[in-house]
Design a protein around this motif. Sequence first.
Motif: not given
Length: 301
Positions: A247-249, A255-267, A288-297
């Motif tokens: 959240a600080l980033s 968005e975190v939930r969606d990244a986790l779902l994507a890592s599972l091949g889920l919508p 699953w290798v955590w890729p990190g999450l960054k705000r675009a830009g």
Amino acid sequence: MTSAGRFAPSPSGELHVGNLRTSILAWLFARSTGRRFLMRVEDLDRARAGAEAEQLRDLAAIGVSWDGGVVRQTDRGAHYAEAIARLSAAGLTYECFCTRREIQEAPSAPHAPQGAYPGTCRNLTAAEREEKRAARPAAVRLRSAATEATVQDVLHGSYTGVVDDFVLRRNDGVTAYNLAVVVDDAAQGIDQVVRGDDLLPSTPRQAYLASLLNMPVPEYVHVPLVVNADGARLAKRDGAVTLADLALSGISADEVRDALLASLGLPAGPLENALAVFDPDALPREPWVWPGLKRAGSELA
Ligand code: GLU
């Protein structure tokens, strides 16, 4: 009692994305099989003030909902004592006075598997026990008749692992996790256990203990962990790995939930979207290798 799945966090710190991913899987496995989903706080050991509330808030924030109230292990001491008393009455426990160091330094019994308790205190006489009790409090160990047991796991298939004289109650009086988890899962009607696959090696001990207590053995689903770039289990030191850090980033819980779902091949979106298409056979079997999450830009890592 209707069947149920569960999530059982230890409130020793914040949940990281690995824990959150496992909670989503536990929820999906339970809900997709018509089970209730229960929340149990495993606060017997190293609980940190405030961590439980934070963890429950984070779970709710990613859409993991549970049925009924939260069960806390610190409220269930009488049930653990009763189970240990039952085993003791059947001659299935003994007092152990070993320090960790003594166990490490003891020669292991012939044919004993790696990591098994060497049996030092198994056959103490009453007089020896009396003398040792004066020096230090005893832990309680299971007197196991097995050296291994086999469990069935939905993702791992048949898994055989060590069963030794494991600790049921530590010498500081705290109930051991392996006993508490078995007693609680049975009491709560939990017949499906979904958790990280770091716990697979403990599972034969738990299943064996359940059978000694005449408790049902649940269905097990041990799911792959989230790891860092070096392949080690994800930890706080791996950067922004909790909802609060992210959240600080500028990253939202959605968005975190969606990244986790994507890592599972889920919508993406509410977990109900994933539930509609959830197929255990299609789940990734690798960590699953955590890729990190960054705000675009953003400059923030
Ligand atoms: N409390 C354990 C943990 O957070 C999980 C135990 C379980 O799911 O059986 O690692």
